[in-house]
Design a protein around this motif. Structure first.
Motif, PDB file in Angstrom:
ATOM      1  N   UNK A 224      37.953 -62.690  37.920  1.00  0.00           N
ATOM      2  CA  UNK A 224      37.420 -62.477  39.268  1.00  0.00           C
ATOM      3  C   UNK A 224      36.361 -63.517  39.658  1.00  0.00           C
ATOM      4  N   UNK A 225      36.246 -63.748  40.941  1.00  0.00           N
ATOM      5  CA  UNK A 225      35.182 -64.577  41.495  1.00  0.00           C
ATOM      6  C   UNK A 225      34.063 -63.653  41.961  1.00  0.00           C
ATOM      7  N   UNK A 226      32.949 -63.670  41.276  1.00  0.00           N
ATOM      8  CA  UNK A 226      31.839 -62.756  41.557  1.00  0.00           C
ATOM      9  C   UNK A 226      31.330 -62.889  42.987  1.00  0.00           C
ATOM     10  N   UNK A 227      31.354 -64.102  43.515  1.00  0.00           N
ATOM     11  CA  UNK A 227      30.815 -64.335  44.863  1.00  0.00           C
ATOM     12  C   UNK A 227      31.592 -63.572  45.933  1.00  0.00           C
ATOM     13  N   UNK A 228      32.851 -63.276  45.634  1.00  0.00           N
ATOM     14  CA  UNK A 228      33.691 -62.605  46.635  1.00  0.00           C
ATOM     15  C   UNK A 228      33.412 -61.105  46.716  1.00  0.00           C
ATOM     16  N   UNK A 229      32.640 -60.568  45.791  1.00  0.00           N
ATOM     17  CA  UNK A 229      32.432 -59.122  45.741  1.00  0.00           C
ATOM     18  C   UNK A 229      31.827 -58.556  47.017  1.00  0.00           C
TER      19      UNK A 229
ATOM     20  N   UNK B  18      34.784 -53.402  38.326  1.00  0.00           N
ATOM     21  CA  UNK B  18      35.353 -52.382  37.452  1.00  0.00           C
ATOM     22  C   UNK B  18      34.305 -51.967  36.438  1.00  0.00           C
ATOM     23  N   UNK B  19      34.289 -50.679  36.098  1.00  0.00           N
ATOM     24  CA  UNK B  19      33.297 -50.165  35.152  1.00  0.00           C
ATOM     25  C   UNK B  19      33.395 -50.833  33.788  1.00  0.00           C
ATOM     26  N   UNK B  20      34.583 -51.323  33.435  1.00  0.00           N
ATOM     27  CA  UNK B  20      34.780 -51.901  32.109  1.00  0.00           C
ATOM     28  C   UNK B  20      34.521 -53.408  32.073  1.00  0.00           C
ATOM     29  N   UNK B  21      34.197 -54.016  33.218  1.00  0.00           N
ATOM     30  CA  UNK B  21      33.880 -55.443  33.210  1.00  0.00           C
ATOM     31  C   UNK B  21      32.533 -55.659  32.537  1.00  0.00           C
ATOM     32  N   UNK B  22      32.490 -56.601  31.587  1.00  0.00           N
ATOM     33  CA  UNK B  22      31.242 -56.927  30.910  1.00  0.00           C
ATOM     34  C   UNK B  22      30.488 -58.045  31.629  1.00  0.00           C
ATOM     35  N   UNK B  23      31.211 -58.838  32.389  1.00  0.00           N
ATOM     36  CA  UNK B  23      30.590 -59.900  33.180  1.00  0.00           C
ATOM     37  C   UNK B  23      31.575 -60.320  34.270  1.00  0.00           C
ATOM     38  N   UNK B  24      31.067 -60.989  35.278  1.00  0.00           N
ATOM     39  CA  UNK B  24      31.893 -61.648  36.293  1.00  0.00           C
ATOM     40  C   UNK B  24      31.202 -62.952  36.656  1.00  0.00           C
ATOM     41  N   UNK B  25      31.979 -64.018  36.842  1.00  0.00           N
ATOM     42  CA  UNK B  25      31.420 -65.348  37.044  1.00  0.00           C
ATOM     43  C   UNK B  25      31.576 -65.817  38.489  1.00  0.00           C
TER      44      UNK B  25
ATOM     45  N   UNK C  36      32.102 -69.181  41.013  1.00  0.00           N
ATOM     46  CA  UNK C  36      33.031 -70.307  40.877  1.00  0.00           C
ATOM     47  C   UNK C  36      32.435 -71.411  40.005  1.00  0.00           C
ATOM     48  N   UNK C  37      31.141 -71.688  40.182  1.00  0.00           N
ATOM     49  CA  UNK C  37      30.499 -72.735  39.375  1.00  0.00           C
ATOM     50  C   UNK C  37      30.427 -72.341  37.908  1.00  0.00           C
ATOM     51  N   UNK C  38      30.094 -71.073  37.639  1.00  0.00           N
ATOM     52  CA  UNK C  38      30.015 -70.611  36.245  1.00  0.00           C
ATOM     53  C   UNK C  38      31.372 -70.703  35.561  1.00  0.00           C
ATOM     54  N   UNK C  39      32.427 -70.329  36.293  1.00  0.00           N
ATOM     55  CA  UNK C  39      33.774 -70.391  35.722  1.00  0.00           C
ATOM     56  C   UNK C  39      34.179 -71.840  35.458  1.00  0.00           C
ATOM     57  N   UNK C  40      33.882 -72.723  36.426  1.00  0.00           N
ATOM     58  CA  UNK C  40      34.244 -74.135  36.267  1.00  0.00           C
ATOM     59  C   UNK C  40      33.493 -74.758  35.091  1.00  0.00           C
ATOM     60  N   UNK C  41      32.226 -74.405  34.936  1.00  0.00           N
ATOM     61  CA  UNK C  41      31.441 -74.952  33.818  1.00  0.00           C
ATOM     62  C   UNK C  41      32.015 -74.489  32.486  1.00  0.00           C
TER      63      UNK C  41
ATOM     64  N   UNK D  27      32.385 -70.400  52.165  1.00  0.00           N
ATOM     65  CA  UNK D  27      31.142 -70.296  51.375  1.00  0.00           C
ATOM     66  C   UNK D  27      31.233 -69.368  50.163  1.00  0.00           C
ATOM     67  N   UNK D  28      32.203 -68.472  50.106  1.00  0.00           N
ATOM     68  CA  UNK D  28      32.271 -67.562  48.963  1.00  0.00           C
ATOM     69  C   UNK D  28      33.575 -67.689  48.182  1.00  0.00           C
ATOM     70  N   UNK D  29      34.545 -68.429  48.719  1.00  0.00           N
ATOM     71  CA  UNK D  29      35.767 -68.674  47.972  1.00  0.00           C
ATOM     72  C   UNK D  29      36.795 -67.562  48.067  1.00  0.00           C
ATOM     73  N   UNK D  30      37.695 -67.526  47.076  1.00  0.00           N
ATOM     74  CA  UNK D  30      38.771 -66.541  47.019  1.00  0.00           C
ATOM     75  C   UNK D  30      38.371 -65.385  46.107  1.00  0.00           C
ATOM     76  N   UNK D  31      39.092 -64.262  46.184  1.00  0.00           N
ATOM     77  CA  UNK D  31      38.729 -63.108  45.350  1.00  0.00           C
ATOM     78  C   UNK D  31      38.895 -63.330  43.857  1.00  0.00           C
ATOM     79  N   UNK D  32      39.819 -64.213  43.475  1.00  0.00           N
ATOM     80  CA  UNK D  32      40.046 -64.474  42.056  1.00  0.00           C
ATOM     81  C   UNK D  32      40.183 -65.977  41.847  1.00  0.00           C
ATOM     82  N   UNK D  33      40.104 -66.404  40.605  1.00  0.00           N
ATOM     83  CA  UNK D  33      40.131 -67.835  40.313  1.00  0.00           C
ATOM     84  C   UNK D  33      40.944 -68.095  39.056  1.00  0.00           C
TER      85      UNK D  33
END
Length: 467
Positions: free
Chosen positions: A397-402, A415-422, A424-429, A453-459
């Motif tokens: 998921x793209x966190x910015x889209x939330x 989702x309750x079971x997600x431990x993190x969400x990134x 776009x920059x965090x994912x690219x890095x 400015x926030x991108x797509x829902x997923x990446x």
């Protein structure tokens, strides 16, 4: 885990004859996962209580284990709630300890079999992760039970943590012993999502046998059947048709919960994601592909349409999900040649596994966010250092889209079971670091409609090995 059955029938000691258990004896029965102990904490003419205590051995439990600890937890087989809650293990213990009573037999006093006795039942801890108190009441109250529930808090020392998904359950009813035991046998495991046994057509026979005389007319019969058969649609439909005396069930609903507009939007996004991943796998030229965290097999169904894939494997930590995948792929109805293309197996993403070696391409679709960040490095090494496929297609998921989702903002996870969400920059890095560390070229893509400015829902990131 303890279950108490009390009666004030006069004389109350008749309970010993009905259950074929002498009040003066402490009896133990071997189970595949430990032992069941039967004893009488109180006995008398006015009131008698019999207790069934389960002593679960976590090592024995793991030897024949299904998914007993939940998804995404490496030690879940060993650290879980199974020894402490009423579950499918309790049903097995009931049938083993009280088999004669459950079959309506009483050697010494057969006239008691059809006598309705006043019973009180206490179950120290029963799980209801989905539906909670409402679900428990909907299952027991239509059968005439007076239901009393007390929800357990997570930790008495930390009340701010709130309530757990476990209840102290007390039932009261005037009913025959056979009816009581059959109700408990069927309904206890329906309240628990982690069945310890392999569910096949044999479980339909047990369900219909124990449900004879009451299940057919229960207002929640469809939900009881589904949950007892762990939501395997083909078995659930078959059980319902047999219960309805052969009448075909035209409007059987796999999931009765009405989906919100947000959930429907997510489903549409999921379809787009699966379609795009399948397209990228085709473009890769791969012949042998692996879906890590395959779930119910939606991507695998798409890949089966493409003849270029000679082997399609799916791995998931949840055995329950693999069963659903096999059913939804209609595996048993496939031709032998088609079956040869598919390989489903259980495993963990964070442990090196030789079964992951040798694939041309690997898909990891909306999986890594379910891993603890301190386990992510293990996943990286398992996939990119040891398995080393030519192509890896990974989405998250793209966190910015939330902020675009109803009732979500940038600080909440989807989702309750997600431990993190990134972002776009965090994912690219992260993706670029993986590429440099393990000699992969990396490209990233948006999935779904792009918002300014926030991108797509997923990446998506596509990793190709070598220069």
């Amino acid at each position: 885990m303890i279950l108490n059955i009390t009666t004030t029938h006069k004389p109350a000691t008749d309970l010993g004859y009905l259950l074929h258990k002498h009040p003066d004896k402490f009896q133990t029965f071997d189970l595949s996962v430990g032992k069941a102990h039967v004893f009488y904490p109180e006995k008398g003419e006015d009131k008698t209580t019999i207790s069934l205590l389960l002593d679960i051995d976590p090592i024995d439990m793991v030897r024949g284990a299904r998914n007993l600890g939940g998804d995404g937890f490496a030690l879940g087989h060993y650290v879980n709630d199974r020894p402490y809650v009423a579950s499918s293990f309790m049903s097995v213990a009931l049938s083993k300890a009280f088999s004669s009573a459950m079959n309506g037999k009483c050697k010494e006093k057969p006239e008691l079999v059809d006598v309705k006795l006043p019973f009180k039942v206490s179950i120290a801890s029963i799980p209801a992760p989905k539906g909670g108190e409402i679900l428990i009441r909907k299952f027991f109250e239509p059968l005439g039970y007076k239901v009393e529930l007390k929800r357990h808090i997570l930790d008495a020392k930390f009340p701010e943590w709130g309530d757990s998904n476990y209840f102290l359950l007390k039932l009261e009813h005037t009913i025959t012993t056979k009816e009581l035991l059959s109700h408990l046998y069927v309904l206890i495991p329906t309240l628990d999502n982690d069945k310890h046994y392999f569910v096949s057509e044999n479980e339909i026979e047990k369900l219909l046998q124990k449900g004879e005389g009451w299940l057919k007319d229960h207002p929640e019969r469809e939900q009881i059947i589904r949950r007892y058969l762990i939501n395997l649609n083909s078995l659930s439909r078959q059980a319902l048709e047999r219960l309805s005396e052969g009448e075909e069930i035209e409007n059987f609903i796999a999931d009765p919960v009405e989906k919100t507009a947000t959930e429907k939007k997510k489903e549409t996004l999921h379809d787009k994601r699966i379609k795009l991943v399948a397209e990228k796998l085709v473009e890769s030229g791969a012949a042998r592909v692996l879906d890590l965290g395959c779930g119910e097999g939606k991507l695998i169904r798409q890949l089966l349409k493409q003849k270029q894939f000679t082997e399609i494997a799916g791995m998931d930590v949840s055995y329950n999900e693999l069963l659903k995948a096999k059913e939804r792929l209609h595996f048993d109805e496939m031709s032998p040649k088609q079956k040869e293309r598919i390989n489903l197996f259980q495993g963990s993403l964070t442990y090196r596994d030789k079964r992951l070696d040798g694939f041309d391409a690997v898909a990891v679709v909306e999986v890594i966010e379910h891993l603890d960040l301190n386990r992510l490095k293990s996943f990286e090494r398992v996939l990119f250092e040891f398995a080393k496929p030519k192509t890896v297609i990974l989405t998250t998921p793209n966190k910015e889209y939330n902020v675009m989702w109803e009732k979500l903002d940038a600080e909440n996870m989807r989702h309750d079971d997600h431990r993190f969400e990134w972002t776009r920059n965090e994912f690219a890095e992260w993706a670029n670091r993986i590429g440099k560390s393990y000699n992969y070229n990396v490209e990233t893509f948006p999935i779904g409609d792009v918002e300014e400015n926030i991108g797509a829902p997923s990446q998506m990131a596509i990793f190709k090995y070598g220069n």
